[in-house]
Structures are given as C-alpha cells and as structure tokens.
Design an enzyme around this catalytic site. Structure first.
Site, PDB file in Angstrom:
ATOM      1  N   GLU A 165       0.829  -1.223   0.000  1.00 56.23           N
ATOM      2  CA  GLU A 165       0.000   0.000   0.000  1.00 56.23           C
ATOM      3  C   GLU A 165       0.856   1.263   0.000  1.00 56.23           C
ATOM      4  O   GLU A 165       0.467   2.283   0.571  1.00 56.23           O
ATOM      5  CB  GLU A 165      -0.954   0.023   1.202  1.00 56.23           C
ATOM      6  CG  GLU A 165      -2.304  -0.631   0.947  1.00 56.23           C
ATOM      7  CD  GLU A 165      -3.010  -0.121  -0.304  1.00 56.23           C
ATOM      8  OE1 GLU A 165      -2.934  -0.823  -1.331  1.00 56.23           O
ATOM      9  OE2 GLU A 165      -3.606   0.956  -0.276  1.00 56.23           O
TER      10      GLU A 165
HETATM   11  C1  LIG Z   1       3.316  -9.585   0.465  1.00 54.71           C
HETATM   12  C2  LIG Z   1       2.871  -8.540  -0.518  1.00 54.71           C
HETATM   13  C3  LIG Z   1       1.523  -8.357  -0.776  1.00 54.71           C
HETATM   14  C4  LIG Z   1       1.104  -7.417  -1.719  1.00 54.71           C
HETATM   15  N1  LIG Z   1      -0.225  -7.306  -2.037  1.00 54.71           N
HETATM   16  C5  LIG Z   1      -0.588  -6.551  -3.103  1.00 54.71           C
HETATM   17  C6  LIG Z   1      -1.938  -6.590  -3.575  1.00 54.71           C
HETATM   18  O1  LIG Z   1      -2.813  -7.260  -3.012  1.00 54.71           O
HETATM   19  N2  LIG Z   1      -2.241  -5.863  -4.690  1.00 54.71           N
HETATM   20  C7  LIG Z   1      -1.313  -5.106  -5.338  1.00 54.71           C
HETATM   21  O2  LIG Z   1      -1.654  -4.496  -6.353  1.00 54.71           O
HETATM   22  N3  LIG Z   1      -0.022  -5.027  -4.897  1.00 54.71           N
HETATM   23  C8  LIG Z   1       0.352  -5.754  -3.809  1.00 54.71           C
HETATM   24  N4  LIG Z   1       1.662  -5.720  -3.369  1.00 54.71           N
HETATM   25  C9  LIG Z   1       2.626  -4.866  -4.055  1.00 54.71           C
HETATM   26  C10 LIG Z   1       3.122  -3.700  -3.227  1.00 54.71           C
HETATM   27  O3  LIG Z   1       2.128  -2.728  -3.100  1.00 54.71           O
HETATM   28  C11 LIG Z   1       4.406  -3.192  -3.907  1.00 54.71           C
HETATM   29  O4  LIG Z   1       5.395  -4.176  -3.672  1.00 54.71           O
HETATM   30  C12 LIG Z   1       4.860  -1.844  -3.387  1.00 54.71           C
HETATM   31  O5  LIG Z   1       3.967  -0.840  -3.786  1.00 54.71           O
HETATM   32  C13 LIG Z   1       6.265  -1.480  -3.878  1.00 54.71           C
HETATM   33  O6  LIG Z   1       6.404  -1.677  -5.254  1.00 54.71           O
HETATM   34  P1  LIG Z   1       7.657  -2.527  -5.798  1.00 54.71           P
HETATM   35  O7  LIG Z   1       7.678  -3.803  -5.059  1.00 54.71           O
HETATM   36  O8  LIG Z   1       7.565  -2.588  -7.262  1.00 54.71           O
HETATM   37  O9  LIG Z   1       8.929  -1.709  -5.369  1.00 54.71           O
HETATM   38  P2  LIG Z   1       9.571  -0.441  -6.135  1.00 54.71           P
HETATM   39  O10 LIG Z   1       8.519   0.534  -6.472  1.00 54.71           O
HETATM   40  O11 LIG Z   1      10.464  -0.910  -7.207  1.00 54.71           O
HETATM   41  O12 LIG Z   1      10.454   0.148  -4.960  1.00 54.71           O
HETATM   42  C14 LIG Z   1      11.727  -0.386  -4.583  1.00 54.71           C
HETATM   43  C15 LIG Z   1      12.366   0.575  -3.582  1.00 54.71           C
HETATM   44  O13 LIG Z   1      12.580   1.844  -4.196  1.00 54.71           O
HETATM   45  C16 LIG Z   1      11.926   2.889  -3.500  1.00 54.71           C
HETATM   46  N5  LIG Z   1      11.389   3.832  -4.481  1.00 54.71           N
HETATM   47  C17 LIG Z   1      10.474   3.588  -5.433  1.00 54.71           C
HETATM   48  N6  LIG Z   1      10.236   4.700  -6.157  1.00 54.71           N
HETATM   49  C18 LIG Z   1      11.019   5.667  -5.661  1.00 54.71           C
HETATM   50  C19 LIG Z   1      11.230   7.035  -5.993  1.00 54.71           C
HETATM   51  N7  LIG Z   1      10.563   7.638  -6.969  1.00 54.71           N
HETATM   52  N8  LIG Z   1      12.110   7.726  -5.261  1.00 54.71           N
HETATM   53  C20 LIG Z   1      12.793   7.150  -4.254  1.00 54.71           C
HETATM   54  N9  LIG Z   1      12.649   5.855  -3.896  1.00 54.71           N
HETATM   55  C21 LIG Z   1      11.759   5.117  -4.592  1.00 54.71           C
HETATM   56  C22 LIG Z   1      10.836   2.199  -2.702  1.00 54.71           C
HETATM   57  O14 LIG Z   1      10.491   2.925  -1.560  1.00 54.71           O
HETATM   58  C23 LIG Z   1      11.506   0.880  -2.356  1.00 54.71           C
HETATM   59  O15 LIG Z   1      12.324   1.029  -1.245  1.00 54.71           O
HETATM   60  C24 LIG Z   1       2.070  -6.623  -2.392  1.00 54.71           C
HETATM   61  C25 LIG Z   1       3.431  -6.792  -2.102  1.00 54.71           C
HETATM   62  C26 LIG Z   1       3.838  -7.751  -1.203  1.00 54.71           C
HETATM   63  C27 LIG Z   1       5.309  -7.937  -0.963  1.00 54.71           C
END
Ligand SMILES: Cc1cc2nc3c(=O)[nH]c(=O)nc-3n(C[C@H](O)[C@H](O)[C@H](O)COP(=O)(O)OP(=O)(O)OC[C@H]3O[C@@H](n4cnc5c(N)ncnc54)[C@H](O)[C@@H]3O)c2cc1C
Length: 574
Positions: free
Chosen positions: A382
C-alpha cells in the site's frame, strides 16, 4: 487544524461502541479457537495460508466481510474508526490472516468508489451474501510504486460497432489472495487510459502462479497473475468509463492506508505486549527485567510512546474521514502520515521485542520472531515508507508555499492555545516542533533545497512527527477532559497518555530542530543560515527536555501496572 477532530466525540456513523466491543470480542474468540498458537506457528513454518479459516471468517460463521460493506448492500456499514479498531485487532491476532481477510475489502475498493449504482448492487451484494474473496490487482513486475508504468492492456472487443468486452493481457505481481480469490479487480490500460475491470476466477486465459515464498505473513496467499487475452464483458468495466483507474486508485488511499496503519499498530503492540509480559517474570541480576530502567527505557517505553502517538494520528484521520472530510482523496496525505508513523513504529517495536526476549526472541518458538517478519510488510505494501515520505513532503510543501510560510506557524499558535488550557499534555513542546518545522521549510524555500530528493524526503519524516506531536497532545487533552470518543481505544488512563505525549513531543521537537538544522546545513553549501537557526529556538527545545526521564518512568509504571507518584508534568516549552 490539528486539534479539534479527535475531541468532537463519536460521529454518528458506523456501529455503536457496544456493538464494536462485541464484534472485537467475537473475532478474538473465533480466531483463538480456530487457530491456537501452535497451529499459527506451524502454518508459518509450513508456509500455508489457512484458506478454510479465511473462508470461515468471511461466511455466516463469523461474517467479518460484512463489516466493510455498506448496509444498503447487506453489510454492517462500519465507519473508518470501526475498521481501524478491527484491523488493529486482526493484526494483533495474525497479520497474514488479517491481510487475507482484508484483501477482499481492498479488492472491492475500486467498486466502492468507482462503480455505477447497478454495478455496486451486483458486486457488493454478492460479497455480502456469498462471502466471496476478492484480490486487488494493481502491481506489476515493472510497475510498483509507479503504477503509471503499468503494461497490462485491455483491448476492446468490438461487434457491430459496439464494444462488447475487453481482452486483458499482462502480468500482475505480489497479489494478496492471488491464488485463492473468487473475484479479481484488475487495473489495465484501455484505449482511454488505465481502468479497473472485475474478473472472475476460472475465466479462460487467466491463471495464477504458485504462492510466493515470503519473509513474513506466510499465512497470507500472495501470487502473480497471468492474463493471456482473458475476456471480460463490457459491463465489468468499473464505472463504465475508460481512463478513471488511477484516479479511482487514488481516491481510496486515505482510507486504505489507514487500514495498513492499523496493521502496523496491531503488529507492533502484539510484539511489545509479549515483551512486557516476558520482562515481568524474567529475572536477571536478582530482579525482573521490568524493574531495570536501562531495559525498559530502551526496549519498551519508547516503542509504546511511538505506537500510541501513531494511534493518535490514526484516530484523528479516521474521525475526519467519518466526518465527511475525506471525499475524493482529500485526506490522502493524512492517510500517508498515519501509515508511515504506525508501520515504522510497528517495525521498531517488533525488533525491540526480539531484543527484549534475548536469545529466546531469536528462536521460532517465540511468536515475536514471527511478528517481526510479519510486520515488515507494512512499510512496503500500500505504498512504501519512502513513497509516503514523498507524498507527505510534496503536499505540505505546497501548503507552506500557498500560506506564505504560515501553515505550521498557525498550527504552532493553536498548540500554544491548547497549552494554555492544558499545560501537562506536551502541547507547548509540540508547538516548538511546528515552529521549528516552519523555519526549516522556509530555509529550504530560500535555499531551493528541495531540489535534493533526499532533503525532500527527510522533510516528509519531520513533518509527520511534528504533526503527530500535535494530534497526540490533543488526544491526551481530550482524555483529561473526558471527551475521548467511546469508540476510541481506552487502554491508557489520561495521566499515562499525557506522560506519553510529553515524551513524544520532546522527541519530535528535538528531531525537527536538530535534524532540520543538519539537512539545511548539509544541503546549503555554506550559505548564511543564522536567521534560520534563530527560528529553530534550539534553547527552548533543549529546555523542554527537562523532566523527560521522569516522564519515561511514569510511562513504564503505567505499562507495568505499578502505582505511580503524582506527575511532575511541567512542560517547559513556553
Ligand atoms: C506480500 C505482498 C503483498 C502485496 N499485495 C498486493 C496486492 O494485493 N495488490 C497489489 O496491487 N499489490 C500488492 N503488493 C505490491 C506492493 O504494493 C508493492 O510491492 C509496493 O507498492 C512497492 O512496489 P515494488 O515492489 O515494485 O517496489 P519499487 O517501487 O520498485 O520500490 C523499490 C524501492 O525503491 C523505492 N522507491 C520507489 N520509487 C522511488 C522514488 N521515486 N524515489 C525514491 N525511492 C523510490 C521504494 O520505496 C523501495 O524502497 C504486495 C506486495 C507484497 C510484498
């Protein structure tokens, strides 16, 4: 602005306080019976989602799914305060189970905010009547924090010049309930822009991957979804208009992030309460650990304070949403602050709880080890903590500019007025935090320092703590006045809350002034910052630290149920 909402009393929304209490007791008993601690540890060890239990909870056996559905569609119509209390409890019981149960609420949110009245009647009533499990499919392998980068497509199927449906093609990643849901809301790029679609399990061209092998919340099923031209009829386009998907996702963030904030709160308290119980009986050096100040004041008290501070911000935001102030994402920043503070506090508390158990805390036989892994997710899903910092900083930066620098000086005035009425709730020190914040923001404006992303995100952190010091002082004042709403959490008595608020306000003022100074100097390349430093009122911030350890003693006494001497209380900030 930060003070009134929490003291307004119960808004006339949701279920009444007695029904809420009964609901909480029933959920607790149901889960305790269905999943004793040994089963919980075994499921975690075996990496199994107890789908039978999730379905039982969302059926007539318990009916937890009804809590999130408005009465007109056959639900109980809980308000945001109810939902936060229920989510906190669920997370205390098991965060994986909570995630599974509440994925249905998340999955149906696009319907709730964006669907036509007829669509709502169909889909929400279906959840209420049949306990269907939903999953929310937004994230993709290459679109997480930046959802705008999504690649899943919705290609119209046109017959006789009419769009009769869409074919969905792409991949969704990390979807809670992904492998077990009956229905899915899927965000896909239609010709008119990103849009939400409702998709049934079993649709041809739609498959789910095996569950992910996760660090924590192993009782929750998380799976990738594969869409290979899966057909959805045109009437399953939520709202019937293409291109509203990202707006609809934004519209519920204030609310959904509050849910995850409550998860952080519940997970953190679950771990900390175990540490409190453990340290009451664990004897070292001739006395229980609970009597060792070096132990309690490092591993217990600061975490209780951070968690209760976060609660004050959650309750403040929930009350405002229930008062109708959250329409169309108006309180998204507040939701972000609540999530950021509560989930970071939950993680710190769970980590400290392992330390507080010594070697035992490091073993899988003790639940704190599992809770620490579970609660870790709350700073990621989230919206990550870094995205929360950015959301908070960007919005409040605009407020600072629009108000010609008065946004936080006005809050500081309000807090000084609160201090005049209640000298013992830390409001004067919270005013110092807000005043220092105004100076830091102004120095950043003059030096154009927010061009550095690191500075911008650190501002997000300082803003969250400064605002929270205000809501905590207001909550403590309401407790002393006897005006805390009945549905609010009442675990701590007013004096204990006041002591916690004073501790938090001192930390917030110290952090904002000193960290703010550090980042302004660190990014300024030697510019003259003397005027800015005067605005920080460092001497007053330092003077306000007097009495900190005595207040921590009072908090420890409250946490361990020990008799407390009358409070020393003086807030030396004004
Ligand atoms: C167990 C689990 C359950 C989940 N359930 C759902 C679900 O039901 N539905 C759904 O749609 N999603 C779900 N998610 C997805 C979750 O919302 C995302 O993993 C989360 O939003 C982060 O996206 P990402 O994993 O692609 O990381 P990224 O966006 O790639 O981020 C990687 C790192 O970079 C940082 N970062 C990213 N962008 C920037 C920026 N512009 N500037 C500086 N730092 C940045 C982030 O803070 C993080 O530390 C789930 C994830 C997990 C692990």
């Amino acid at each position: 602005m930060l003070t009134p909402a929490v003291t307004e009393g119960d808004a006339d929304t949701g279920i009444d306080a007695e029904t809420l209490k009964m609901t909480l007791d029933t959920i607790k008993e149901f889960v305790a019976k269905a999943m004793p601690e040994e089963r919980q540890l075994q499921l975690d060890h075996d990496d199994v989602c107890p789908e039978d239990l999730v379905r039982a909870m969302c059926s007539d056996e318990l009916g937890v799914h009804l809590l999130f559905i408005p009465e007109q569609y056959g639900g109980m119509g809980c308000d945001t305060v109810d939902v936060y209390r229920i989510c906190e409890l669920m997370a205390r019981l098991d965060l994986g189970l909570a995630t599974s149960v509440f994925a249905t609420s998340l999955g149906s949110d696009p319907i709730f905010v964006g669907a036509t009245p007829a669509q709502k009647r169909t889909w929400l009533t279906d959840i209420a009547e049949h306990g269907l499990l939903y999953a929310y499919g937004a994230t993709e392998p290459e679109a997480g924090s930046d959802l705008g980068a999504l690649k899943t497509t919705a290609t119209p199927v046109v017959e006789d010049g009419q769009t009769t449906g869409y074919r969905l093609t792409g991949r969704k990643q990390w979807i809670s309930n992904g492998g077990i849901a009956d229905m899915y809301t899927i965000l896909a790029r239609a010709p008119g822009g990103p849009s939400w679609f409702v998709l049934k399990r079993g649709t041809e061209g739609f498959t789910q991957n095996r569950p992910e092998d996760k660090h924590g919340i192993r009782l929750s099923n998380t799976a990738a979804l594969f869409l290979d031209g899966a057909f959805v009829p045109a009437e399953n386009l939520i709202g019937g208009i293409e291109g509203l998907g990202l707006i609809q996702a934004q519209m519920v963030f204030g609310y959904t992030r509050l849910t995850v904030a409550a998860f952080g709160l519940g997970g953190g308290w679950s771990a900390l309460d175990r540490a409190i119980a453990y340290s009451s009986t664990r004897i070292q050096a001739g006395a229980p650990l609970s009597q060792k100040q070096g132990y309690t004041h490092k591993l217990i008290v600061p975490h209780a304070v951070l968690l209760e501070a976060a609660r004050s911000y959650i309750e403040y935001t929930a009350a405002r949403i229930d008062a109708g102030q959250g329409e169309n994402g108006a309180l998204n920043t507040e939701g972000a602050i609540a999530k950021y503070l509560a989930t970071e506090a939950g993680n710190l508390a769970a980590d400290a709880a392992i330390q507080a158990h010594g070697g035992y805390g490091y073993t899988r036989d003790y639940l704190v080890e599992k809770i620490k892994r579970d609660v870790r997710i709350t700073t990621i899903y989230e919206g990550t903590s870094e995205i929360m910092e950015m959301t908070i900083a960007r919005d409040r930066w605009q407020q600072h500019l629009k108000s010609a620098g008065h946004y936080y000086t006005e809050i500081a005035s309000e807090l000084r007025a609160l201090h005049a009425r209640h000298a013992d709730v830390g409001a004067g020190t919270a005013a110092l935090a807000s005043g220092a914040l105004a100076s830091v923001l102004e120095a950043c404006r003059v030096g154009r320092l927010t061009r550095s992303q690191h500075v911008l995100l650190r501002l997000g952190e300082l803003i969250a703590h400064a605002e929270c010091a205000g809501t905590f002082a207001a909550r403590a004042a309401a407790a002393l006045d006897g005006t805390l709403p009945a549905k609010s959490d009442h675990r701590f008595d007013p004096e204990a809350l006041a002591a916690m608020s004073r501790v938090y306000a001192r930390n917030a003022a110290h952090r904002v002034a000193h960290e703010g100074l550090r980042w302004v100097l660190g990014a300024s390349q030697g510019a003259d910052t003397a005027a800015f430093e005067t605005g920080l009122r460092l001497d007053a911030v330092r003077a306000a630290q007097a009495g900190l350890v005595a207040d921590m003693d009072s908090v420890a006494d409250a946490l361990y149920g020990r008799p407390r001497p009358p409070p020393p209380t003086q807030d030396r900030s004004s």
